[in-house]
Design a protein around this motif. Sequence first.
Motif, PDB file in Angstrom:
ATOM      1  N   ALA A  16      43.956  41.595   4.576  1.00  0.00           N
ATOM      2  CA  ALA A  16      45.506  41.528   4.779  1.00  0.00           C
ATOM      3  C   ALA A  16      45.769  40.354   4.261  1.00  0.00           C
ATOM      4  O   ALA A  16      46.788  40.032   3.607  1.00  0.00           O
ATOM      5  N   ALA A  17      45.110  39.356   4.700  1.00  0.00           N
ATOM      6  CA  ALA A  17      45.368  37.793   4.434  1.00  0.00           C
ATOM      7  C   ALA A  17      45.164  37.893   2.754  1.00  0.00           C
ATOM      8  O   ALA A  17      45.982  36.868   2.156  1.00  0.00           O
ATOM      9  N   MET A  18      44.168  38.336   2.062  1.00  0.00           N
ATOM     10  CA  MET A  18      43.995  38.199   0.778  1.00  0.00           C
ATOM     11  C   MET A  18      45.168  38.811  -0.027  1.00  0.00           C
ATOM     12  O   MET A  18      45.697  38.251  -0.899  1.00  0.00           O
ATOM     13  N   ARG A  19      45.473  40.095   0.510  1.00  0.00           N
ATOM     14  CA  ARG A  19      46.617  40.697  -0.031  1.00  0.00           C
ATOM     15  C   ARG A  19      47.961  39.961  -0.083  1.00  0.00           C
ATOM     16  O   ARG A  19      48.876  40.267  -0.953  1.00  0.00           O
ATOM     17  N   SER A  20      48.171  39.244   1.219  1.00  0.00           N
ATOM     18  CA  SER A  20      49.494  38.551   1.345  1.00  0.00           C
ATOM     19  C   SER A  20      49.728  37.452   0.273  1.00  0.00           C
ATOM     20  O   SER A  20      50.842  37.137   0.070  1.00  0.00           O
ATOM     21  N   GLY A  21      48.630  37.011  -0.502  1.00  0.00           N
ATOM     22  CA  GLY A  21      48.781  36.025  -1.474  1.00  0.00           C
ATOM     23  C   GLY A  21      48.269  34.525  -1.193  1.00  0.00           C
ATOM     24  O   GLY A  21      48.371  33.630  -1.650  1.00  0.00           O
ATOM     25  N   TRP A  22      48.289  34.425   0.529  1.00  0.00           N
ATOM     26  CA  TRP A  22      48.069  33.133   1.208  1.00  0.00           C
ATOM     27  C   TRP A  22      46.311  32.972   1.081  1.00  0.00           C
ATOM     28  O   TRP A  22      45.827  32.844   1.757  1.00  0.00           O
ATOM     29  N   ILE A  23      45.808  32.564  -0.349  1.00  0.00           N
ATOM     30  CA  ILE A  23      44.519  32.276  -0.221  1.00  0.00           C
ATOM     31  C   ILE A  23      44.211  30.953  -0.194  1.00  0.00           C
ATOM     32  O   ILE A  23      43.167  30.417   0.405  1.00  0.00           O
ATOM     33  N   ALA A  24      45.175  29.990  -0.678  1.00  0.00           N
ATOM     34  CA  ALA A  24      44.763  28.602  -0.207  1.00  0.00           C
ATOM     35  C   ALA A  24      44.855  28.141   1.141  1.00  0.00           C
ATOM     36  O   ALA A  24      45.315  29.010   1.764  1.00  0.00           O
TER      37      ALA A  24
END
Length: 372
Positions: A16-24
């Motif tokens: 879910a964190a990856m899919r949120s776009g908050w990778i950095a």
Amino acid sequence: MSSPDVGELEEHAVLAAMRSGWIAPLGPDVDAFETEIADRVGVSHGIALSSGTAALHLALLTLGATRGDVVVTSTMTFAATTNAIMYTGAEPHFVDCLPHTGNMDPELLRRALVRLQEQGRRVAAVVPVDLLGKAVDYTQILSIAQEFNVPVLSDAAESLGAKHRGKPVGSFGAASVFSFNGNKIMTTSGGGMLMTDDEEFANHVRYLATQARQPVIHYEHLDVGYNYRMSNLLAALGRAQLERLDEMIAKRRKLRDEYKNLFASMPGIRVFGSEHDDEDNVWLTAISINESVTGFGPKDLALALARNNIESRPIWKPMHLQPVFSQYEGEISGVAEQLFKTHLTLPSGSALSQRQREFVYDKISEFIGAQK
């Protein structure tokens, strides 16, 4: 020994964190993780960092530790505690431990502070370490440190979920440090967190951890900073682990109780620190082996377990015996060295299945039975 205990909840959280776009690094999961750990411990501020070592380093810098200073710390610990002291340029001064817990001996702490005061040395901090998930005697240690006007930085890397007199670890001293390394009670793969009630302290740690950047549109730096912040992905993993923390502690306690039952009928062997362990997080279980009674020592049992692909190890080799730190002084009673020689840490992880646990118990029983 203590492998990560992860499953579908953690998988879904990271995805879910990856899919949120908050990778950095940084992001909403970091913010939420800091708040959730702080709420759990009962302090105002948590700062998620790349490791427990980074948290120790920044806490010591914030306390003003620098070249020429002394930091008084436990000799019975992992090297990260002392490494963080060395990063600041300060010198460690080691304090030996109590035989029944392995934690810092308060009377030896007092002796250390008296000696350093007489020598005219500036003591930047006292850093006690909670060994194997058992809290140090914060009541005594904080009182003694206060007499000498020295701040306490709690190294609670091993003890998240433990308490001292009903109060959660992570809430003692000027600041406290947790580790979320892969072998800890809960993990973010790698990571740590600094806990404090002092807003100014927290802000300074955040500032240093993000390269000491000034709040301007271009990159402006007045101080040397560090790249020590936790990534949003790892914080998502940590949030899922935190949901399961009590469950994982309960599994380790069940394992501890099973070891107690196993060794109850074996003269010369006892579970280390098992007296009054109701407030421990039982991160790792170690045993004491009296070779004069058993006829074998920890190394003999460790070799027998290794032949069956079962991991074990001595408890921490004291810091004053480590070649890299052997030149530094301390209040040494010989207790830590004796514990290192006579104690063995056994498989303790919450991820162990019942079948795996029974295999360990059977191999221990087979070895001991063969010695009679």
